[in-house]
Design a protein around this motif. Sequence first.
Motif, PDB file in Angstrom:
ATOM      1  N   PRO A   1       7.230 -12.953  -7.280  1.00  0.00           N
ATOM      2  CA  PRO A   1       7.078 -11.639  -7.530  1.00  0.00           C
ATOM      3  C   PRO A   1       7.222 -10.705  -6.372  1.00  0.00           C
ATOM      4  O   PRO A   1       7.172 -10.941  -5.197  1.00  0.00           O
ATOM      5  N   PRO A   2       7.827  -9.450  -6.426  1.00  0.00           N
ATOM      6  CA  PRO A   2       8.106  -8.510  -5.208  1.00  0.00           C
ATOM      7  C   PRO A   2       6.814  -8.017  -4.843  1.00  0.00           C
ATOM      8  O   PRO A   2       5.937  -8.013  -5.471  1.00  0.00           O
ATOM      9  N   LYS A   3       6.801  -7.749  -3.539  1.00  0.00           N
ATOM     10  CA  LYS A   3       5.768  -7.298  -2.949  1.00  0.00           C
ATOM     11  C   LYS A   3       5.457  -5.657  -3.422  1.00  0.00           C
ATOM     12  O   LYS A   3       6.274  -5.126  -3.378  1.00  0.00           O
ATOM     13  N   VAL A   4       4.289  -5.522  -3.619  1.00  0.00           N
ATOM     14  CA  VAL A   4       3.854  -4.247  -4.360  1.00  0.00           C
ATOM     15  C   VAL A   4       3.365  -3.145  -2.879  1.00  0.00           C
ATOM     16  O   VAL A   4       2.461  -3.721  -2.386  1.00  0.00           O
ATOM     17  N   GLU A   5       4.177  -2.284  -2.815  1.00  0.00           N
ATOM     18  CA  GLU A   5       3.860  -1.454  -1.623  1.00  0.00           C
ATOM     19  C   GLU A   5       3.335   0.027  -2.495  1.00  0.00           C
ATOM     20  O   GLU A   5       4.084   0.642  -2.853  1.00  0.00           O
ATOM     21  N   THR A   6       1.945   0.335  -1.981  1.00  0.00           N
ATOM     22  CA  THR A   6       1.533   1.600  -2.580  1.00  0.00           C
ATOM     23  C   THR A   6       1.511   2.515  -1.266  1.00  0.00           C
ATOM     24  O   THR A   6       1.516   2.292  -0.190  1.00  0.00           O
ATOM     25  N   GLN A   7       1.730   3.690  -1.747  1.00  0.00           N
ATOM     26  CA  GLN A   7       1.931   4.870  -0.925  1.00  0.00           C
ATOM     27  C   GLN A   7       1.047   5.976  -1.319  1.00  0.00           C
ATOM     28  O   GLN A   7       0.668   6.257  -2.520  1.00  0.00           O
TER      29      GLN A   7
END
Length: 72
Positions: free
Chosen positions: A42-48
């Motif tokens: 799964p793609p890495k989840v980057e929160t902003q």
Amino acid sequence: MTSSEPSAYPPPPPSSAPGPYVAPPPAGYPTKDESGYPQNPPPKVETQSRGEGFWKGCCAALCCCCVLDACF
């Protein structure tokens, strides 16, 4: 009806064709035998963080609603 009379629906002739066609599953669909393509991680989840732009937009939307309510 006696056995010498022809039947209304004779049995179909034997067929040498294979059984019904079974379509393969869609691409990426998991199968039981796992013979398809390997699963990608799964793609890495980057929160902003919601910076100042979020609050400016929210206040602008509320002001628009109030102005439209006052006009109509």
